[in-house]
Design a protein around this motif. Sequence first.
Motif, PDB file in Angstrom:
ATOM      1  N   MET A   1      -4.123  -8.216   2.352  1.00 51.92           N
ATOM      2  CA  MET A   1      -3.241  -8.816   1.373  1.00 51.92           C
ATOM      3  C   MET A   1      -1.793  -8.581   1.771  1.00 51.92           C
ATOM      4  N   PRO A   2      -0.905  -9.485   1.376  1.00 49.71           N
ATOM      5  CA  PRO A   2       0.518  -9.233   1.621  1.00 49.71           C
ATOM      6  C   PRO A   2       0.993  -8.006   0.820  1.00 49.71           C
ATOM      7  N   VAL A   3       2.019  -7.384   1.308  1.00 54.23           N
ATOM      8  CA  VAL A   3       2.531  -6.171   0.673  1.00 54.23           C
ATOM      9  C   VAL A   3       2.984  -6.466  -0.757  1.00 54.23           C
ATOM     10  N   THR A   4       3.625  -7.602  -0.976  1.00 54.28           N
ATOM     11  CA  THR A   4       4.101  -7.915  -2.325  1.00 54.28           C
ATOM     12  C   THR A   4       2.941  -8.071  -3.304  1.00 54.28           C
ATOM     13  N   THR A   5       1.848  -8.652  -2.856  1.00 51.10           N
ATOM     14  CA  THR A   5       0.665  -8.784  -3.705  1.00 51.10           C
ATOM     15  C   THR A   5       0.068  -7.412  -3.989  1.00 51.10           C
ATOM     16  N   ASP A   6       0.038  -6.554  -2.980  1.00 47.82           N
ATOM     17  CA  ASP A   6      -0.470  -5.192  -3.176  1.00 47.82           C
ATOM     18  C   ASP A   6       0.416  -4.401  -4.140  1.00 47.82           C
ATOM     19  N   ILE A   7       1.732  -4.605  -4.059  1.00 50.89           N
ATOM     20  CA  ILE A   7       2.634  -3.909  -4.973  1.00 50.89           C
ATOM     21  C   ILE A   7       2.344  -4.335  -6.411  1.00 50.89           C
ATOM     22  N   ALA A   8       2.220  -5.647  -6.634  1.00 49.38           N
ATOM     23  CA  ALA A   8       1.911  -6.128  -7.980  1.00 49.38           C
ATOM     24  C   ALA A   8       0.551  -5.603  -8.449  1.00 49.38           C
ATOM     25  N   ALA A   9      -0.426  -5.582  -7.564  1.00 54.61           N
ATOM     26  CA  ALA A   9      -1.760  -5.091  -7.930  1.00 54.61           C
ATOM     27  C   ALA A   9      -1.740  -3.594  -8.223  1.00 54.61           C
ATOM     28  N   THR A  10      -0.830  -2.863  -7.619  1.00 60.66           N
ATOM     29  CA  THR A  10      -0.745  -1.421  -7.846  1.00 60.66           C
ATOM     30  C   THR A  10      -0.389  -1.114  -9.291  1.00 60.66           C
ATOM     31  N   TYR A  11       0.400  -1.981  -9.915  1.00 65.75           N
ATOM     32  CA  TYR A  11       0.766  -1.761 -11.312  1.00 65.75           C
ATOM     33  C   TYR A  11      -0.432  -1.954 -12.246  1.00 65.75           C
ATOM     34  N   LYS A  12      -1.454  -2.666 -11.788  1.00 68.12           N
ATOM     35  CA  LYS A  12      -2.674  -2.852 -12.585  1.00 68.12           C
ATOM     36  C   LYS A  12      -3.680  -1.734 -12.331  1.00 68.12           C
ATOM     37  N   GLY A  13      -3.804  -1.332 -11.067  1.00 64.87           N
ATOM     38  CA  GLY A  13      -4.776  -0.295 -10.714  1.00 64.87           C
ATOM     39  C   GLY A  13      -4.404   0.337  -9.390  1.00 64.87           C
ATOM     40  N   PRO A  14      -3.632   1.414  -9.407  1.00 65.82           N
ATOM     41  CA  PRO A  14      -3.152   2.000  -8.149  1.00 65.82           C
ATOM     42  C   PRO A  14      -4.262   2.531  -7.245  1.00 65.82           C
ATOM     43  N   ARG A  15      -5.318   3.040  -7.826  1.00 67.34           N
ATOM     44  CA  ARG A  15      -6.369   3.637  -6.992  1.00 67.34           C
ATOM     45  C   ARG A  15      -7.117   2.591  -6.184  1.00 67.34           C
ATOM     46  N   ALA A  16      -7.333   1.408  -6.765  1.00 67.63           N
ATOM     47  CA  ALA A  16      -8.054   0.348  -6.038  1.00 67.63           C
ATOM     48  C   ALA A  16      -7.251  -0.132  -4.838  1.00 67.63           C
ATOM     49  N   VAL A  17      -5.950  -0.298  -5.021  1.00 69.04           N
ATOM     50  CA  VAL A  17      -5.101  -0.743  -3.911  1.00 69.04           C
ATOM     51  C   VAL A  17      -5.053   0.333  -2.838  1.00 69.04           C
ATOM     52  N   PHE A  18      -4.891   1.579  -3.248  1.00 69.59           N
ATOM     53  CA  PHE A  18      -4.821   2.656  -2.265  1.00 69.59           C
ATOM     54  C   PHE A  18      -6.146   2.830  -1.537  1.00 69.59           C
ATOM     55  N   ARG A  19      -7.247   2.579  -2.231  1.00 68.80           N
ATOM     56  CA  ARG A  19      -8.567   2.633  -1.586  1.00 68.80           C
ATOM     57  C   ARG A  19      -8.630   1.613  -0.445  1.00 68.80           C
ATOM     58  N   ARG A  20      -8.073   0.426  -0.684  1.00 62.70           N
ATOM     59  CA  ARG A  20      -8.031  -0.602   0.376  1.00 62.70           C
ATOM     60  C   ARG A  20      -7.171  -0.140   1.544  1.00 62.70           C
ATOM     61  N   LEU A  21      -6.054   0.504   1.246  1.00 65.43           N
ATOM     62  CA  LEU A  21      -5.194   1.009   2.323  1.00 65.43           C
ATOM     63  C   LEU A  21      -5.903   2.092   3.129  1.00 65.43           C
TER      64      LEU A  21
ATOM     65  N   PHE B   1       4.106   7.575   0.549  1.00 66.70           N
ATOM     66  CA  PHE B   1       4.884   6.425   1.005  1.00 66.70           C
ATOM     67  C   PHE B   1       4.511   5.156   0.241  1.00 66.70           C
ATOM     68  N   TRP B   2       3.213   4.973  -0.033  1.00 62.16           N
ATOM     69  CA  TRP B   2       2.811   3.786  -0.783  1.00 62.16           C
ATOM     70  C   TRP B   2       3.317   3.867  -2.224  1.00 62.16           C
ATOM     71  N   ALA B   3       3.252   5.041  -2.826  1.00 68.55           N
ATOM     72  CA  ALA B   3       3.763   5.195  -4.190  1.00 68.55           C
ATOM     73  C   ALA B   3       5.250   4.880  -4.246  1.00 68.55           C
ATOM     74  N   PHE B   4       5.991   5.349  -3.256  1.00 65.78           N
ATOM     75  CA  PHE B   4       7.437   5.107  -3.218  1.00 65.78           C
ATOM     76  C   PHE B   4       7.733   3.622  -3.031  1.00 65.78           C
ATOM     77  N   LEU B   5       7.001   2.959  -2.148  1.00 64.66           N
ATOM     78  CA  LEU B   5       7.216   1.523  -1.937  1.00 64.66           C
ATOM     79  C   LEU B   5       6.802   0.722  -3.167  1.00 64.66           C
ATOM     80  N   ALA B   6       5.673   1.066  -3.760  1.00 62.25           N
ATOM     81  CA  ALA B   6       5.198   0.308  -4.918  1.00 62.25           C
ATOM     82  C   ALA B   6       6.129   0.460  -6.119  1.00 62.25           C
ATOM     83  N   ALA B   7       6.784   1.600  -6.253  1.00 61.83           N
ATOM     84  CA  ALA B   7       7.710   1.819  -7.365  1.00 61.83           C
ATOM     85  C   ALA B   7       9.123   1.336  -7.051  1.00 61.83           C
ATOM     86  N   SER B   8       9.382   0.937  -5.822  1.00 59.65           N
ATOM     87  CA  SER B   8      10.745   0.562  -5.428  1.00 59.65           C
ATOM     88  C   SER B   8      11.326  -0.654  -6.156  1.00 59.65           C
ATOM     89  N   PRO B   9      10.532  -1.629  -6.629  1.00 60.82           N
ATOM     90  CA  PRO B   9      11.156  -2.709  -7.409  1.00 60.82           C
ATOM     91  C   PRO B   9      11.905  -2.204  -8.647  1.00 60.82           C
TER      92      PRO B   9
END
Length: 161
Positions: A1-21, A108-116
């Motif tokens: 998935m694109p990073v922007t889509t992953d960032i948006a998905a992280t706000y719904k369920g951070p563990r699922a996105v991180f599991r993919r990473l 690093f993923w938490a920092f990027l996902a919260a950066s918006p």
Amino acid sequence: MPVTTDIAATYKGPRAVFRRLLAMDQNEGRALALVMAACVVVFVGQWPRLAREAHLNEQELNPLLGGALLGWVFIMPLVLYALAFVSHLLQRGFGGQGDGYTSRLALFWAFLAASPLMLLNGLIAGFVGPGPGLKLVGVIWIVIFLWFWLSNLREAGWGTS
């Protein structure tokens, strides 16, 4: 998935996105790209605040931008690497199963996902200035960042899944 889509998905369920990473192969270049992208986003988020500061204090904007560039793009990634190392040591000390790479990736993923939210913080600081709105967005950023980071650490092996 694109990073922007992953960032948006992280706000719904951070563990699922991180599991993919985590399912991707371990690539330190990816981790470095994440932390650098996050720091660049935060640096860009500082521009409105710095422009306001330069205007109100009748000073040149370029030195302020240069200082922010040095701090956010060159020094902060090193600070985040050190914080990830301490996080890894704490994780191991409490019986966690993750390795150094997963600890770095979690931070690093938490920092990027919260950066918006840091972009929003910079806009409020630049256009509204200090006040309750700026403090509220800052607190929201901290809460969201910690939520993402702790969720990622848990997924990486800090506690039980």
